[in-house]
Design a protein around this motif. Structure first.
Motif, PDB file in Angstrom:
ATOM      1  N   GLN A  98      39.259  44.920  38.386  1.00 32.11           N
ATOM      2  CA  GLN A  98      38.018  44.215  38.044  1.00 32.11           C
ATOM      3  C   GLN A  98      37.977  43.920  36.569  1.00 32.11           C
ATOM      4  O   GLN A  98      38.383  44.758  35.761  1.00 32.11           O
ATOM      5  CB  GLN A  98      36.824  45.082  38.416  1.00 32.11           C
ATOM      6  CG  GLN A  98      36.648  45.244  39.895  1.00 32.11           C
ATOM      7  CD  GLN A  98      35.437  46.100  40.185  1.00 32.11           C
ATOM      8  OE1 GLN A  98      35.042  46.929  39.375  1.00 32.11           O
ATOM      9  NE2 GLN A  98      34.855  45.904  41.331  1.00 32.11           N
ATOM     10  N   PRO A  99      37.404  42.784  36.134  1.00 32.07           N
ATOM     11  CA  PRO A  99      37.086  41.675  37.021  1.00 32.07           C
ATOM     12  C   PRO A  99      38.360  40.909  37.374  1.00 32.07           C
ATOM     13  O   PRO A  99      39.245  40.777  36.536  1.00 32.07           O
ATOM     14  CB  PRO A  99      36.156  40.811  36.170  1.00 32.07           C
ATOM     15  CG  PRO A  99      36.591  41.073  34.768  1.00 32.07           C
ATOM     16  CD  PRO A  99      37.064  42.504  34.737  1.00 32.07           C
ATOM     17  N   GLU A 100      38.471  40.449  38.545  1.00 36.76           N
ATOM     18  CA  GLU A 100      39.727  39.858  38.994  1.00 36.76           C
ATOM     19  C   GLU A 100      39.447  38.949  40.165  1.00 36.76           C
ATOM     20  O   GLU A 100      38.370  39.006  40.755  1.00 36.76           O
ATOM     21  CB  GLU A 100      40.684  40.995  39.390  1.00 36.76           C
ATOM     22  CG  GLU A 100      42.110  40.559  39.695  1.00 36.76           C
ATOM     23  CD  GLU A 100      42.741  39.725  38.617  1.00 36.76           C
ATOM     24  OE1 GLU A 100      43.271  40.283  37.644  1.00 36.76           O
ATOM     25  OE2 GLU A 100      42.679  38.494  38.742  1.00 36.76           O
ATOM     26  N   THR A 101      40.419  38.139  40.478  1.00 37.10           N
ATOM     27  CA  THR A 101      40.290  37.225  41.608  1.00 37.10           C
ATOM     28  C   THR A 101      40.046  37.985  42.894  1.00 37.10           C
ATOM     29  O   THR A 101      40.727  38.970  43.188  1.00 37.10           O
ATOM     30  CB  THR A 101      41.578  36.404  41.751  1.00 37.10           C
ATOM     31  OG1 THR A 101      41.788  35.673  40.553  1.00 37.10           O
ATOM     32  CG2 THR A 101      41.484  35.460  42.933  1.00 37.10           C
ATOM     33  N   LEU A 102      39.069  37.529  43.665  1.00 37.69           N
ATOM     34  CA  LEU A 102      38.826  38.086  44.987  1.00 37.69           C
ATOM     35  C   LEU A 102      39.574  37.259  46.022  1.00 37.69           C
ATOM     36  O   LEU A 102      39.565  36.028  45.966  1.00 37.69           O
ATOM     37  CB  LEU A 102      37.323  38.049  45.323  1.00 37.69           C
ATOM     38  CG  LEU A 102      36.499  39.297  44.987  1.00 37.69           C
ATOM     39  CD1 LEU A 102      36.561  39.623  43.520  1.00 37.69           C
ATOM     40  CD2 LEU A 102      35.073  39.133  45.459  1.00 37.69           C
ATOM     41  N   TYR A 103      40.213  37.934  46.953  1.00 41.56           N
ATOM     42  CA  TYR A 103      40.877  37.286  48.080  1.00 41.56           C
ATOM     43  C   TYR A 103      40.018  37.522  49.311  1.00 41.56           C
ATOM     44  O   TYR A 103      39.686  38.659  49.633  1.00 41.56           O
ATOM     45  CB  TYR A 103      42.283  37.854  48.282  1.00 41.56           C
ATOM     46  CG  TYR A 103      43.222  37.473  47.166  1.00 41.56           C
ATOM     47  CD1 TYR A 103      43.300  38.237  46.008  1.00 41.56           C
ATOM     48  CD2 TYR A 103      44.015  36.335  47.265  1.00 41.56           C
ATOM     49  CE1 TYR A 103      44.140  37.874  44.974  1.00 41.56           C
ATOM     50  CE2 TYR A 103      44.871  35.971  46.234  1.00 41.56           C
ATOM     51  CZ  TYR A 103      44.924  36.743  45.085  1.00 41.56           C
ATOM     52  OH  TYR A 103      45.745  36.391  44.060  1.00 41.56           O
TER      53      TYR A 103
END
Lengths: 113, 113
Positions: A98-103
């Motif tokens: 986090q924060p990071e791309t959500l799949y």
């Protein structure tokens, strides 16, 4: 790319019954999320989960809702008992950090009669 | 609280014409902004993500520039293709860095021959 699988894709149940929505997140991901989308409305955050615990939940995450990921298996959303207003598409998502791309998964369409 | 506003509803374009889908946001801090695309019966997939160093992200011909002064992250493409027809979501990351995304209502782009 990485895939999140949701099972089942559709579920129809009677009001008052229990339902469990299953999510198979990306294998090395550590953070898990559920979102709810009512027809014609935006996706709304329900809950996120890390290291076996709920990190944050929204006001939509009623007392009848619970999440768990026993022993690294499916990440589940359980609703017990269900209500008519729980009818929606539920999206599962996962991320590595986090924060990071959500799949996201393709969603489970829940219909409560 | 944090919120995202998008061009609402349906945008219909002729193939070859430029695309612009609007996204503005409200946030107390400086969040990351995302564009997700969802094709029919598929999972929402990341299209673009804002950078911290003001670079302009690009993917599949789409680009978006984060303008902090106007709190905008509009999605653009110089020439629409039939395969661009989909539902587009603008989202911002929670400024508390819990990882959750706050979504706009979504804009359906329909590209016609």
């Amino acid at each position: 790319g990485p895939k999140v699988l949701q099972i089942p894709s559709h579920q129809i149940i009677d009001m008052g019954q229990m339902v469990t929505l299953n999510c198979d997140p990306v294998s090395n991901h550590l953070y898990f999320y559920w979102y709810k989308q009512i027809l014609g409305q935006q996706m709304e955050f329900l809950v996120n989960f890390y290291n076996g615990k709920v990190m944050e939940k929204s006001k939509l995450f009623k007392d009848q809702f619970s999440v768990e990921r026993p022993d690294g298996s499916y990440f589940t959303l359980k609703i017990q008992p269900t209500a008519l207003e729980d009818s929606a598409v539920y999206f599962c998502a996962s991320s590595l950090r986090q924060p990071e791309t959500l799949y996201f998964g393709s969603g489970t369409r829940l219909t409560v009669l | 609280g944090d919120s995202v506003t998008q061009t609402e509803g349906l945008v219909t374009l002729t193939e070859g014409l430029p695309v612009m889908l609007n996204c503005t946001y409200q946030s107390t801090y400086s969040p990351f902004l995302f564009w997700y695309v969802q094709h029919l019966n598929e999972a929402p997939k990341l299209l673009l993500k804002s950078f911290t160093d003001n670079k302009r992200p690009e993917h599949q011909g789409f680009h978006a520039t984060l303008h902090k002064s106007s709190s905008s992250f509009h999605l653009q493409k110089s020439s629409a293709q039939l395969s661009d027809s989909a539902l587009y979501y603008c989202a911002l990351s929670d400024t508390g860095n819990t990882g959750k995304l706050i979504f706009g209502l979504g804009t359906t782009l329909q590209v016609q021959p």
